[in-house]
Design a protein around this motif. Structure first.
Motif, short mmCIF file in Angstrom:
data_model
loop_
_atom_site.label_atom_id
_atom_site.label_comp_id
_atom_site.label_asym_id
_atom_site.label_seq_id
_atom_site.Cartn_x
_atom_site.Cartn_y
_atom_site.Cartn_z
N LYS A 1 -2.18 -15.23 -1.39
CA LYS A 1 -1.39 -14.35 -0.52
C LYS A 1 -0.61 -13.28 -1.29
CE LYS A 1 -2.52 -16.81 3.09
NZ LYS A 1 -3.62 -16.39 3.90
N PHE A 2 -1.01 -13.00 -2.53
CA PHE A 2 -0.33 -11.97 -3.31
C PHE A 2 -1.30 -11.07 -4.06
CE2 PHE A 2 3.03 -15.04 -2.70
CZ PHE A 2 4.13 -14.24 -2.45
N LEU A 3 -2.49 -10.83 -3.52
CA LEU A 3 -3.48 -9.99 -4.19
C LEU A 3 -3.78 -8.77 -3.35
CD1 LEU A 3 -5.57 -9.50 -6.45
CD2 LEU A 3 -7.19 -10.80 -5.07
N LEU A 4 -3.76 -7.61 -3.99
CA LEU A 4 -4.12 -6.35 -3.33
C LEU A 4 -4.95 -5.55 -4.32
CD1 LEU A 4 -3.85 -4.26 -1.03
CD2 LEU A 4 -1.79 -3.44 -2.19
N HIS A 5 -6.14 -5.16 -3.90
CA HIS A 5 -7.03 -4.33 -4.71
C HIS A 5 -7.35 -3.11 -3.88
CE1 HIS A 5 -11.30 -3.73 -6.52
NE2 HIS A 5 -10.41 -2.96 -7.11
N LEU A 6 -6.99 -1.93 -4.40
CA LEU A 6 -7.24 -0.70 -3.65
C LEU A 6 -7.63 0.43 -4.57
CD1 LEU A 6 -4.61 1.42 -3.94
CD2 LEU A 6 -3.58 -0.28 -2.50
N TYR A 7 -8.22 1.46 -3.96
CA TYR A 7 -8.54 2.70 -4.64
C TYR A 7 -7.76 3.83 -3.97
CZ TYR A 7 -12.38 0.58 -7.15
OH TYR A 7 -13.14 -0.19 -7.98
N TYR A 8 -7.30 4.73 -4.80
CA TYR A 8 -6.61 5.93 -4.33
C TYR A 8 -7.42 7.10 -4.90
CZ TYR A 8 -2.77 9.12 -3.30
OH TYR A 8 -2.00 10.14 -2.81
N GLY A 9 -8.32 7.62 -4.10
CA GLY A 9 -9.29 8.58 -4.63
C GLY A 9 -10.22 7.86 -5.58
N LYS A 10 -10.26 8.30 -6.84
CA LYS A 10 -11.11 7.66 -7.85
C LYS A 10 -10.35 6.68 -8.73
CE LYS A 10 -14.25 11.53 -8.10
NZ LYS A 10 -14.84 12.57 -8.93
N VAL A 11 -9.06 6.54 -8.47
CA VAL A 11 -8.21 5.67 -9.29
C VAL A 11 -8.10 4.32 -8.62
CG1 VAL A 11 -5.90 5.39 -10.23
CG2 VAL A 11 -6.92 7.65 -10.13
N GLY A 12 -8.25 3.26 -9.43
CA GLY A 12 -8.15 1.90 -8.90
C GLY A 12 -6.90 1.22 -9.41
N VAL B 1 0.84 -1.20 0.00
CA VAL B 1 0.00 0.00 0.00
C VAL B 1 0.87 1.25 0.00
CG1 VAL B 1 -1.64 1.35 1.37
CG2 VAL B 1 -2.03 -1.08 1.02
N GLU B 2 1.96 1.25 0.76
CA GLU B 2 2.88 2.39 0.78
C GLU B 2 3.50 2.62 -0.59
OE1 GLU B 2 5.83 2.19 3.86
OE2 GLU B 2 4.32 1.74 5.39
N VAL B 3 3.90 1.54 -1.26
CA VAL B 3 4.48 1.65 -2.60
C VAL B 3 3.45 2.24 -3.57
CG1 VAL B 3 5.31 0.30 -4.57
CG2 VAL B 3 6.19 -0.16 -2.29
N CYS B 4 2.23 1.74 -3.52
CA CYS B 4 1.18 2.23 -4.41
C CYS B 4 0.87 3.69 -4.15
CB CYS B 4 -0.09 1.39 -4.24
SG CYS B 4 0.07 -0.32 -4.77
N THR B 5 0.77 4.06 -2.89
CA THR B 5 0.48 5.45 -2.53
C THR B 5 1.59 6.38 -3.01
OG1 THR B 5 -0.76 4.70 -0.60
CG2 THR B 5 -0.05 6.99 -0.61
N MET B 6 2.84 5.98 -2.81
CA MET B 6 3.98 6.79 -3.25
C MET B 6 3.97 6.98 -4.77
SD MET B 6 7.29 6.28 -4.80
CE MET B 6 7.39 4.53 -4.64
N ALA B 7 3.73 5.90 -5.50
CA ALA B 7 3.73 5.98 -6.97
C ALA B 7 2.57 6.83 -7.47
CB ALA B 7 3.66 4.59 -7.57
#
Length: 95
Positions: free
Chosen positions: A84-95, A32-38
């Motif tokens: 054990k390797f799946l992550l699905h998240l939204y960052y604002g309106k971006v998925g 999540v930290e990597v995704c948020t940073m990118a």
């Protein structure tokens, strides 16, 4: 008293909302930290390709090869993945 805030303030506060994850907690938090940073880096230019490449390369280095990453708005997907390797998240309106 309800105040109306300027539109630019709504852009300053973007939350990461994790939809689903089967990762171990520590690994999921790092991902999540990597995704948020990118996304912080590339979202201003709407450069979803750049964000996905950075996320994929960073996760490959941290956790081993063969990560897949899709970033964008308004698309559907159907995937199969290793447990054990799946992550699905939204960052604002971006998925």
């Amino acid at each position: 008293l309800i105040q109306s805030y300027p539109a630019f303030l709504s852009v300053l506060v973007i939350f990461t909302q994790q939809q689903y994850s089967d990762m171990p907690t520590e690994m999921g938090n790092e991902a999540v930290e990597v995704c948020t940073m990118a996304l912080d880096k590339f979202l201003g230019n709407r450069d979803y390709e750049g964000a996905s490449v950075l996320i994929k390369n960073t996760l490959d280095k941290k956790f081993g090869a063969s990560w897949q990453c899709a970033v964008g708005e308004g698309f559907g997907f159907d995937i199969s993945c290793q447990q054990k390797f799946l992550l699905h998240l939204y960052y604002g309106k971006v998925g």
